[in-house]
Design an enzyme around this catalytic site. Structure first.
Site, mmCIF file in Angstrom:
data_model
loop_
_atom_site.group_PDB
_atom_site.id
_atom_site.type_symbol
_atom_site.label_atom_id
_atom_site.label_comp_id
_atom_site.label_asym_id
_atom_site.label_seq_id
_atom_site.Cartn_x
_atom_site.Cartn_y
_atom_site.Cartn_z
ATOM 1 N N ARG A 44 39.747 60.959 29.436
ATOM 2 C CA ARG A 44 39.586 61.292 30.859
ATOM 3 C C ARG A 44 40.478 62.477 31.242
ATOM 4 O O ARG A 44 40.089 63.299 32.064
ATOM 5 C CB ARG A 44 39.893 60.057 31.712
ATOM 6 C CG ARG A 44 38.800 58.977 31.608
ATOM 7 C CD ARG A 44 39.295 57.645 32.115
ATOM 8 N NE ARG A 44 38.224 56.660 32.286
ATOM 9 C CZ ARG A 44 38.434 55.383 32.571
ATOM 10 N NH1 ARG A 44 39.670 54.935 32.716
ATOM 11 N NH2 ARG A 44 37.421 54.554 32.713
ATOM 12 N N TYR B 77 30.073 44.694 36.308
ATOM 13 C CA TYR B 77 31.097 45.119 37.267
ATOM 14 C C TYR B 77 31.329 44.080 38.368
ATOM 15 O O TYR B 77 31.795 44.437 39.459
ATOM 16 C CB TYR B 77 30.717 46.470 37.872
ATOM 17 C CG TYR B 77 31.063 47.658 36.976
ATOM 18 C CD1 TYR B 77 32.343 47.823 36.458
ATOM 19 C CD2 TYR B 77 30.099 48.617 36.675
ATOM 20 C CE1 TYR B 77 32.657 48.903 35.644
ATOM 21 C CE2 TYR B 77 30.420 49.717 35.863
ATOM 22 C CZ TYR B 77 31.703 49.851 35.354
ATOM 23 O OH TYR B 77 32.029 50.928 34.563
ATOM 24 N N ASN C 79 34.103 59.391 35.466
ATOM 25 C CA ASN C 79 35.194 59.406 34.484
ATOM 26 C C ASN C 79 34.747 59.096 33.057
ATOM 27 O O ASN C 79 35.534 58.670 32.231
ATOM 28 C CB ASN C 79 36.362 58.517 34.952
ATOM 29 C CG ASN C 79 35.963 57.076 35.136
ATOM 30 O OD1 ASN C 79 34.808 56.714 34.899
ATOM 31 N ND2 ASN C 79 36.892 56.235 35.550
ATOM 32 N N PHE D 30 34.093 51.226 46.656
ATOM 33 C CA PHE D 30 33.385 52.093 45.703
ATOM 34 C C PHE D 30 32.272 51.358 44.948
ATOM 35 O O PHE D 30 31.615 51.964 44.095
ATOM 36 C CB PHE D 30 34.388 52.699 44.712
ATOM 37 C CG PHE D 30 35.148 51.701 43.869
ATOM 38 C CD1 PHE D 30 34.607 51.192 42.695
ATOM 39 C CD2 PHE D 30 36.417 51.263 44.257
ATOM 40 C CE1 PHE D 30 35.299 50.266 41.922
ATOM 41 C CE2 PHE D 30 37.124 50.340 43.484
ATOM 42 C CZ PHE D 30 36.559 49.846 42.312
ATOM 43 N N THR E 40 42.333 55.462 35.012
ATOM 44 C CA THR E 40 41.016 55.445 35.668
ATOM 45 C C THR E 40 40.741 56.753 36.400
ATOM 46 O O THR E 40 39.636 57.301 36.318
ATOM 47 C CB THR E 40 40.958 54.271 36.670
ATOM 48 O OG1 THR E 40 41.300 53.064 35.977
ATOM 49 C CG2 THR E 40 39.574 54.145 37.282
ATOM 50 N N HIS F 217 33.758 53.850 29.800
ATOM 51 C CA HIS F 217 34.253 52.517 30.140
ATOM 52 C C HIS F 217 34.908 51.911 28.911
ATOM 53 O O HIS F 217 34.434 52.105 27.790
ATOM 54 C CB HIS F 217 33.097 51.598 30.572
ATOM 55 C CG HIS F 217 33.518 50.151 30.628
ATOM 56 N ND1 HIS F 217 34.152 49.611 31.726
ATOM 57 C CD2 HIS F 217 33.465 49.161 29.710
ATOM 58 C CE1 HIS F 217 34.447 48.336 31.466
ATOM 59 N NE2 HIS F 217 34.039 48.043 30.252
ATOM 60 N N GLU G 59 32.132 41.279 27.748
ATOM 61 C CA GLU G 59 31.299 42.482 27.823
ATOM 62 C C GLU G 59 30.482 42.688 26.547
ATOM 63 O O GLU G 59 29.320 43.098 26.611
ATOM 64 C CB GLU G 59 32.192 43.693 28.125
ATOM 65 C CG GLU G 59 32.792 43.614 29.523
ATOM 66 C CD GLU G 59 33.897 44.636 29.800
ATOM 67 O OE1 GLU G 59 34.397 44.649 30.938
ATOM 68 O OE2 GLU G 59 34.258 45.405 28.890
ATOM 69 N N ARG H 188 42.174 51.821 25.488
ATOM 70 C CA ARG H 188 42.580 52.103 26.876
ATOM 71 C C ARG H 188 43.536 53.300 26.904
ATOM 72 O O ARG H 188 43.460 54.144 27.793
ATOM 73 C CB ARG H 188 43.262 50.882 27.510
ATOM 74 C CG ARG H 188 42.358 49.696 27.772
ATOM 75 C CD ARG H 188 41.358 49.905 28.884
ATOM 76 N NE ARG H 188 41.964 50.051 30.206
ATOM 77 C CZ ARG H 188 41.271 50.004 31.345
ATOM 78 N NH1 ARG H 188 39.951 49.810 31.334
ATOM 79 N NH2 ARG H 188 41.857 50.155 32.496
ATOM 80 N N LYS I 49 29.520 56.620 29.730
ATOM 81 C CA LYS I 49 28.799 56.448 30.993
ATOM 82 C C LYS I 49 27.749 57.563 31.170
ATOM 83 O O LYS I 49 27.741 58.546 30.421
ATOM 84 C CB LYS I 49 29.814 56.464 32.139
ATOM 85 C CG LYS I 49 30.745 55.240 32.148
ATOM 86 C CD LYS I 49 31.771 55.358 33.279
ATOM 87 C CE LYS I 49 32.609 54.100 33.436
ATOM 88 N NZ LYS I 49 33.594 54.239 34.533
HETATM 89 P P1 IDP Z 1 38.612 51.314 34.521
HETATM 90 O O1 IDP Z 1 37.238 51.892 34.237
HETATM 91 O O2 IDP Z 1 39.700 52.274 34.155
HETATM 92 O O3 IDP Z 1 38.800 49.956 33.901
HETATM 93 P P2 IDP Z 1 38.309 49.943 37.079
HETATM 94 O O4 IDP Z 1 39.385 49.760 38.078
HETATM 95 O O5 IDP Z 1 37.864 48.748 36.291
HETATM 96 O O6 IDP Z 1 38.734 51.134 36.093
HETATM 97 O O7 IDP Z 1 37.060 50.556 37.856
HETATM 98 C C1 IDP Z 1 35.791 50.600 37.235
HETATM 99 C C2 IDP Z 1 35.166 51.935 37.489
HETATM 100 O O8 IDP Z 1 34.884 52.057 38.879
HETATM 101 C C3 IDP Z 1 36.047 53.144 37.176
HETATM 102 O O9 IDP Z 1 36.030 53.531 35.823
HETATM 103 C C4 IDP Z 1 35.436 54.207 38.062
HETATM 104 O O10 IDP Z 1 34.242 54.740 37.465
HETATM 105 C C5 IDP Z 1 35.031 53.400 39.286
HETATM 106 N N1 IDP Z 1 36.065 53.454 40.338
HETATM 107 C C6 IDP Z 1 37.193 52.710 40.416
HETATM 108 N N2 IDP Z 1 37.897 52.988 41.505
HETATM 109 C C7 IDP Z 1 37.186 53.941 42.140
HETATM 110 C C8 IDP Z 1 37.399 54.670 43.369
HETATM 111 O O11 IDP Z 1 38.384 54.471 44.081
HETATM 112 N N3 IDP Z 1 36.449 55.602 43.686
HETATM 113 C C9 IDP Z 1 35.346 55.832 42.922
HETATM 114 N N4 IDP Z 1 35.106 55.161 41.773
HETATM 115 C C10 IDP Z 1 36.023 54.236 41.392
HETATM 116 MG MG MG Z 2 37.839 48.138 34.319
#
Ligand code: IDP
Ligand code: MG
Length: 151
Positions: free
Chosen positions: A104, A51, A114, A59, A93, A117, A128, A87, A11
């Site tokens: 992470r 997304y 973080n 968020f 996350t 992706h 994707e 993963r 990212k």
């Molecule tokens: P993932 O990246 O581990 O699959 P997802 O739930 O798919 O997690 O969320 C996508 C991205 O959205 C996360 O990697 C993170 O960058 C962002 N994100 C998810 N939840 C939050 C939050 O509560 N606050 C801020 N950013 C968030």
């Molecule tokens: Mg995800």
């Protein structure tokens, strides 16, 4: 060995923090096989499609702003159970919950920054990969080391 492909992306924060090499290095050392890589900027339309599942969440706007804020390294990696393996290597996350040893867990502190992706299922991976790469950008080749990576 039943190869599976996953979509991974450094990212914008990972690029700005010069973590591309570290992340690619971890994936290579694990034994995963690179299939495609592209250094690129993500436009708003692509970000919203990628997304789409998060539209409406608190968020979401921040997430779209974050992912379009600078260049990313889009990648496809292959290996047995590549989705689950990656993963696990990425960690949870929220970097606060991500175990030490994960990307992470070792390299990030904030859920909204973080660094990486990774597809969450083979179905997401197929979707994707198709969003970010054309079929001819996915490079087919044999890797001489594979018998030393897989039984
Ligand atoms: P993932 O990246 O581990 O699959 P997802 O739930 O798919 O997690 O969320 C996508 C991205 O959205 C996360 O990697 C993170 O960058 C962002 N994100 C998810 N939840 C939050 C939050 O509560 N606050 C801020 N950013 C968030
Ligand atoms: Mg995800």
């Amino acid at each position: 060995m039943a190869p599976e492909r996953t979509y991974l992306m450094v990212k914008p924060d990972g690029v700005q923090r010069s973590l591309m090499g570290e992340i690619v290095s971890r994936l290579e050392r694990k034994g995963l096989k690179p299939v495609a890589m592209k250094f690129m900027a993500i436009g708003r339309d692509l970000a919203e499609t990628h997304y789409g599942e998060h539209k409406g969440k608190p968020f979401y706007d921040g997430l779209i702003g974050y992912i379009t804020s600078g260049p990313v390294l889009a990648m496809v990696w292959e290996g047995e159970n590549a989705v689950a393996v990656c993963r696990q290597m990425m960690g949870k996350t929220n970097p606060l919950d991500a175990a030490p040893g994960t990307m992470r867990g070792d390299l990030a502190v904030d859920m909204g920054r973080n660094i990486i992706h990774g597809s969450d299922s083979p179905e997401s991976a197929a979707r994707e990969i198709g969003l970010f790469f054309s079929p001819e950008e996915l490079v087919d080749y044999q890797r001489a080391v594979d018998p030393w990576v897989y039984e």
